[in-house]
Design a protein around this motif. Structure first.
Motif, PDB file in Angstrom:
ATOM      1  N   VAL A   1       0.978  -0.885  -0.117  1.00  0.00           N
ATOM      2  CA  VAL A   1       0.292  -0.174  -0.181  1.00  0.00           C
ATOM      3  C   VAL A   1       0.780   1.212  -0.441  1.00  0.00           C
ATOM      4  O   VAL A   1       2.157   1.387   0.940  1.00  0.00           O
ATOM      5  N   THR A   2       0.331   2.573  -0.833  1.00  0.00           N
ATOM      6  CA  THR A   2       1.215   2.909  -0.718  1.00  0.00           C
ATOM      7  C   THR A   2       0.622   4.789  -0.492  1.00  0.00           C
ATOM      8  O   THR A   2      -0.598   4.710  -0.617  1.00  0.00           O
ATOM      9  N   LEU A   3       0.957   5.154   1.087  1.00  0.00           N
ATOM     10  CA  LEU A   3      -0.003   5.604   1.572  1.00  0.00           C
ATOM     11  C   LEU A   3       1.105   7.489   1.589  1.00  0.00           C
ATOM     12  O   LEU A   3       2.142   7.712   1.611  1.00  0.00           O
ATOM     13  N   PHE A   4       0.415   8.269   1.846  1.00  0.00           N
ATOM     14  CA  PHE A   4       1.012  10.215   1.747  1.00  0.00           C
ATOM     15  C   PHE A   4       1.185  10.636   3.112  1.00  0.00           C
ATOM     16  O   PHE A   4      -0.003  10.178   4.641  1.00  0.00           O
TER      17      PHE A   4
ATOM     18  N   CYS B   1       3.570   5.791   7.859  1.00  0.00           N
ATOM     19  CA  CYS B   1       4.475   4.917   9.088  1.00  0.00           C
ATOM     20  C   CYS B   1       4.150   4.733  10.394  1.00  0.00           C
ATOM     21  O   CYS B   1       4.507   4.093  11.357  1.00  0.00           O
ATOM     22  N   THR B   2       2.639   5.505  10.714  1.00  0.00           N
ATOM     23  CA  THR B   2       2.468   5.434  12.141  1.00  0.00           C
ATOM     24  C   THR B   2       1.339   5.029  12.584  1.00  0.00           C
ATOM     25  O   THR B   2       0.547   3.984  13.357  1.00  0.00           O
ATOM     26  N   LEU B   3       1.412   4.158  10.630  1.00  0.00           N
ATOM     27  CA  LEU B   3      -0.518   2.375  11.389  1.00  0.00           C
ATOM     28  C   LEU B   3       1.026   1.402  11.072  1.00  0.00           C
ATOM     29  O   LEU B   3       1.644   0.863  10.370  1.00  0.00           O
ATOM     30  N   SER B   4      -0.302   0.018  11.718  1.00  0.00           N
ATOM     31  CA  SER B   4       0.067  -0.586  11.159  1.00  0.00           C
ATOM     32  C   SER B   4      -0.135  -1.880   9.462  1.00  0.00           C
ATOM     33  O   SER B   4      -0.881  -1.037   9.335  1.00  0.00           O
ATOM     34  N   GLY B   5       0.239  -2.833   9.140  1.00  0.00           N
ATOM     35  CA  GLY B   5      -0.030  -3.621   8.206  1.00  0.00           C
ATOM     36  C   GLY B   5      -1.826  -3.362   7.590  1.00  0.00           C
ATOM     37  O   GLY B   5      -2.108  -3.290   6.560  1.00  0.00           O
ATOM     38  N   GLY B   6      -1.829  -4.044   9.271  1.00  0.00           N
ATOM     39  CA  GLY B   6      -3.597  -3.666   8.681  1.00  0.00           C
ATOM     40  C   GLY B   6      -4.301  -3.357   8.796  1.00  0.00           C
ATOM     41  O   GLY B   6      -5.332  -3.192   7.863  1.00  0.00           O
TER      42      GLY B   6
ATOM     43  N   ARG C   1      -2.971  -0.034   7.312  1.00  0.00           N
ATOM     44  CA  ARG C   1      -2.807   0.582   5.666  1.00  0.00           C
ATOM     45  C   ARG C   1      -3.599   0.334   4.967  1.00  0.00           C
ATOM     46  O   ARG C   1      -3.586   0.472   4.046  1.00  0.00           O
ATOM     47  N   GLN C   2      -3.814  -1.097   5.091  1.00  0.00           N
ATOM     48  CA  GLN C   2      -4.640  -1.830   3.779  1.00  0.00           C
ATOM     49  C   GLN C   2      -5.810  -1.231   3.784  1.00  0.00           C
ATOM     50  O   GLN C   2      -6.617  -1.982   2.779  1.00  0.00           O
ATOM     51  N   ARG C   3      -6.396  -1.810   5.535  1.00  0.00           N
ATOM     52  CA  ARG C   3      -8.050  -0.983   5.322  1.00  0.00           C
ATOM     53  C   ARG C   3      -8.332   0.336   4.427  1.00  0.00           C
ATOM     54  O   ARG C   3      -9.308   0.445   3.449  1.00  0.00           O
ATOM     55  N   ILE C   4      -7.072   1.152   5.190  1.00  0.00           N
ATOM     56  CA  ILE C   4      -7.330   2.919   4.164  1.00  0.00           C
ATOM     57  C   ILE C   4      -7.230   2.292   2.899  1.00  0.00           C
ATOM     58  O   ILE C   4      -7.764   2.838   1.548  1.00  0.00           O
ATOM     59  N   SER C   5      -5.940   1.382   2.177  1.00  0.00           N
ATOM     60  CA  SER C   5      -6.755   1.362   0.646  1.00  0.00           C
ATOM     61  C   SER C   5      -7.944   0.311   0.143  1.00  0.00           C
ATOM     62  O   SER C   5      -8.393   0.519  -0.919  1.00  0.00           O
ATOM     63  N   ILE C   6      -8.192  -0.259   0.820  1.00  0.00           N
ATOM     64  CA  ILE C   6      -9.423  -0.800   0.801  1.00  0.00           C
ATOM     65  C   ILE C   6     -10.879   0.013   1.223  1.00  0.00           C
ATOM     66  O   ILE C   6     -11.256  -0.027   0.143  1.00  0.00           O
ATOM     67  N   ALA C   7     -10.975   0.427   1.885  1.00  0.00           N
ATOM     68  CA  ALA C   7     -10.940   2.493   1.512  1.00  0.00           C
ATOM     69  C   ALA C   7     -11.614   3.667   0.534  1.00  0.00           C
ATOM     70  O   ALA C   7     -12.255   3.560  -0.149  1.00  0.00           O
TER      71      ALA C   7
ATOM     72  N   GLU D   1      -6.017 -11.913  12.703  1.00  0.00           N
ATOM     73  CA  GLU D   1      -7.028 -11.463  12.991  1.00  0.00           C
ATOM     74  C   GLU D   1      -7.492 -10.286  12.450  1.00  0.00           C
ATOM     75  O   GLU D   1      -8.298  -9.735  11.381  1.00  0.00           O
ATOM     76  N   ASN D   2      -6.297  -9.415  11.721  1.00  0.00           N
ATOM     77  CA  ASN D   2      -6.858  -7.835  10.540  1.00  0.00           C
ATOM     78  C   ASN D   2      -6.760  -9.022   9.199  1.00  0.00           C
ATOM     79  O   ASN D   2      -7.288  -8.138   8.664  1.00  0.00           O
ATOM     80  N   GLU D   3      -6.389 -10.112   9.076  1.00  0.00           N
ATOM     81  CA  GLU D   3      -6.832 -11.045   7.636  1.00  0.00           C
ATOM     82  C   GLU D   3      -8.360 -10.916   7.310  1.00  0.00           C
ATOM     83  O   GLU D   3      -9.173 -10.759   7.011  1.00  0.00           O
ATOM     84  N   THR D   4      -8.930 -11.391   8.606  1.00  0.00           N
ATOM     85  CA  THR D   4     -10.347 -11.336   8.831  1.00  0.00           C
ATOM     86  C   THR D   4     -11.086 -10.861   8.799  1.00  0.00           C
ATOM     87  O   THR D   4     -11.591 -10.233   8.117  1.00  0.00           O
ATOM     88  N   LYS D   5     -10.325  -9.021   9.421  1.00  0.00           N
ATOM     89  CA  LYS D   5     -10.737  -7.692   9.168  1.00  0.00           C
ATOM     90  C   LYS D   5     -11.192  -6.758   7.642  1.00  0.00           C
ATOM     91  O   LYS D   5     -12.030  -6.583   7.050  1.00  0.00           O
ATOM     92  N   VAL D   6     -10.252  -7.570   7.385  1.00  0.00           N
ATOM     93  CA  VAL D   6     -10.111  -6.698   5.905  1.00  0.00           C
ATOM     94  C   VAL D   6     -10.809  -7.949   4.925  1.00  0.00           C
ATOM     95  O   VAL D   6     -11.177  -7.280   3.595  1.00  0.00           O
TER      96      VAL D   6
END
Length: 576
Positions: free
Chosen positions: A416-419, A468-473, A475-481, A503-508
């Motif tokens: 995921v690429t975030l700004f 960088c202040t977020l976890s991998g899960g 960050r991934q949910r922001i990408s899905i949003a 846990e994060n995989e289930t949520k994603v």
């Protein structure tokens, strides 16, 4: 001429016109500096004729003020036509490079790294900014004004003109003949700079791994060698230029000696008057100063070829084109005997055919290197297929402008690429004109509300560079949003849950299940349980479709898919 300048110096049309204006301004400025010499010539003539008469004194005073005013006016015109225009063109050039990079196929970026492209947009543009404000207009202005003065000198005395001007073609030929040497030296210097920039960037990006492997000292020693190589190449490049420029300057200075020598001989022979002799000494003393600078400018212009070539590599690269009107009927994605190879020449896909139907989930699985990610990139026209045909709803995607085509796609990548911006603005990337209410609705569908409300400023919290202040899960949910917000009819999921914990995989996956309803979905996954509920499985191996069908059909067949499921089931029972 404007088109030639655009191509030769990587300029916009307005930039090429401004360059012509700058050269003309430099010509007038150089000629204005000769007016005081003409005034002095008249003054000496009056003194030799018996003195300045009272009637001519105001003429000299007005002439002096006129020369000062003319020099000020031409200098102001020259400054505006070179410096101000150059600063404007520098901005235009950077924007045009960025716009071209936006339209260039992603295959181009496989040959370039970030440091190289950044250097082209920033460092090369800065160097050309200096060239167009200092070197090129002054060089061309000096050459044109010298030609005009030379023609005038021949009207006074052709013998003295030859004595004054013979050094010019010799001096310029010396610098001109250095072009190949300078290009070779500049090319090697640029290569050393890029290697150093790559090393510095790599060091910053991998500092965690270097520390973890206790490899900092060894890496920094290698980086130090690259820095010293840049220093060594810079010295060699400067030396290579200086040898030719200094030699040409020495030749240029001989012109004063030959004017004095020939003038003295002609004066003693009685074929030259003292006033003309004085005029030539006065003119050449003024003439050679700007030409000395012109020789240095010529060397600098030659050295810009390397920078210009790097810019033209981007500006001349072909772009993906197509119509901006979508003609698809439905959203079935069809690969019809598609073949593809990257620039290395290694074939990645060969004769790949399958259909991803609207309203179904089509999963791409198979061994690493089988071509799964390549298929997803071709589907979105990040690259163009070498053979075969890819369609969306019967529409050939190679005939559609990439930006128009991507309006049909929502893509969730593994990386995921975030700004460095707020949560809201990072999600709004999916739809730039979305209201806050739309963004929040998409974020809630993706399950972002849970962690965002814990942030200091909630939805308006800045999340740092690449989140960088977020976890991998998270960050991934922001990408899905973002994908929810875009609400495109075709969804590409490239290993969207591969790096997440259970846990994060289930949520994603819960968020993804809401996203893909009634859409055409292409899923790339290595975990077989991720695609167990897919409507269709396409197994890619060695660039070919090894098998395809429903999960149940492939399990019953007992082929590669069943083998992969068996291996992962066995690995799950493995314990320490």
């Amino acid at each position: 001429m404007i088109k030639t300048l655009q191509k030769k110096f990587a300029l916009s049309e307005q930039g090429a016109k401004d360059l012509v204006k700058g050269c003309v301004a430099c010509v007038f400025q150089n000629l204005s500096f000769l007016f005081p010499a003409g005034l002095l010539y008249c003054l000496i003539g009056d003194l030799l004729a018996g003195g300045i008469t009272p009637g001519r004194l105001p003429l000299y005073l007005v002439g002096t003020l006129g020369c000062i005013g003319l020099i000020l006016l031409t200098t102001w015109f020259q400054y505006n036509a070179t410096y101000f225009a150059t600063y404007t063109e520098s901005g235009v050039r950077r924007i045009s490079l960025a716009e071209k990079l936006r339209k260039i196929p992603l295959s181009f970026f496989g040959k370039k790294d970030l440091a190289d492209l950044t250097s082209t947009i920033m460092a090369d543009c800065t160097f050309l900014e200096q060239s167009f404000s200092h070197f090129i207009p002054e060089l061309i202005g000096s050459m044109i004004s010298t030609v005009l003065v030379a023609v005038g000198l021949f009207f006074f005395d052709w013998r003295m003109a030859l004595a004054a001007l013979w050094v010019l073609p010799v001096a310029f030929a010396i610098v001109g003949l250095s072009a190949r040497v300078q290009e070779r030296l500049n090319g090697r210097q640029m290569a050393a700079k890029m290697a150093c920039a790559d090393g510095i960037q790599e060091c910053i990006e991998t500092v965690r791994d270097l520390k973890a492997s206790n490899a900092e000292k060894e890496y920094l020693e290698g980086l130090d060698r690259k820095i010293r190589a840049v220093e060594r190449r810079a010295i060699l490049s400067e030396l290579g230029t200086a040898v030719f420029v200094v030699s040409a300057t020495l030749i240029l200075k001989l012109g004063i000696a030959t004017v004095a020598l020939v003038g003295s001989i002609l004066l003693l022979a009685g074929s030259l008057d003292i006033l003309t002799f004085f005029l030539f000494l006065l003119v050449v003393s003024r003439l050679y100063d700007p030409l000395q600078g012109a020789l240095q400018n010529l060397a600098a212009v030659i050295s810009t070829r390397t920078n210009i070539a790097r810019m033209n590599e981007i500006l001349d690269h072909p772009v993906q084109q197509g119509g901006d009107v979508l003609t698809n009927r439905g959203y079935d994605v069809v690969f019809d005997h598609v073949g593809f190879a990257y620039n290395s020449g290694e074939t990645v896909l060969r004769d790949v055919s399958f259909v991803a139907k609207q309203g179904e989930v089509t999963a791409l699985v198979g061994p690493s290197g089988g071509g799964k990610t390549t298929v997803s990139r071709l589907a979105a026209r990040f690259w163009d297929a070498d053979r075969g045909r890819i369609t969306v709803g019967g529409m050939d995607i190679s005939q559609i402008d990439p930006e128009t085509l991507l309006s049909l796609y929502a893509i969730v990548f593994q990386d995921v690429t975030l700004f460095d911006n707020t949560v809201l603005e990072n999600i709004r990337i999916g739809k730039k004109n979305a209201t806050d209410e739309e963004v929040l609705a998409a974020a809630r569908l993706a399950g972002c509300e849970e962690f965002v409300e814990k942030l200091p400023d909630g939805w308006h919290s800045r999340i740092g560079e690449n989140g960088c202040t977020l976890s991998g899960g998270e960050r991934q949910r922001i990408s899905i949003a973002r994908a929810f917000l875009k609400d495109a009819p075709v969804i590409l999921l490239d290993e969207a849950t591969a790096s997440l914990d259970v846990e994060n995989e289930t949520k994603v996956q819960t968020a993804l299940s809401r996203l893909i309803r009634e859409k055409t979905v292409l899923v790339i996954a290595h975990r077989m349980r991720t695609v167990a509920g897919a409507d269709k499985i396409v197994v890619l191996a060695d660039g070919e479709v090894a098998e395809q069908g429903t999960p149940a059909q492939l399990m019953q067949k007992g082929g590669l898919y069943a083998h992969m499921v068996g291996l992962q089931t066995e690995s799950q029972r493995w314990t320490l």
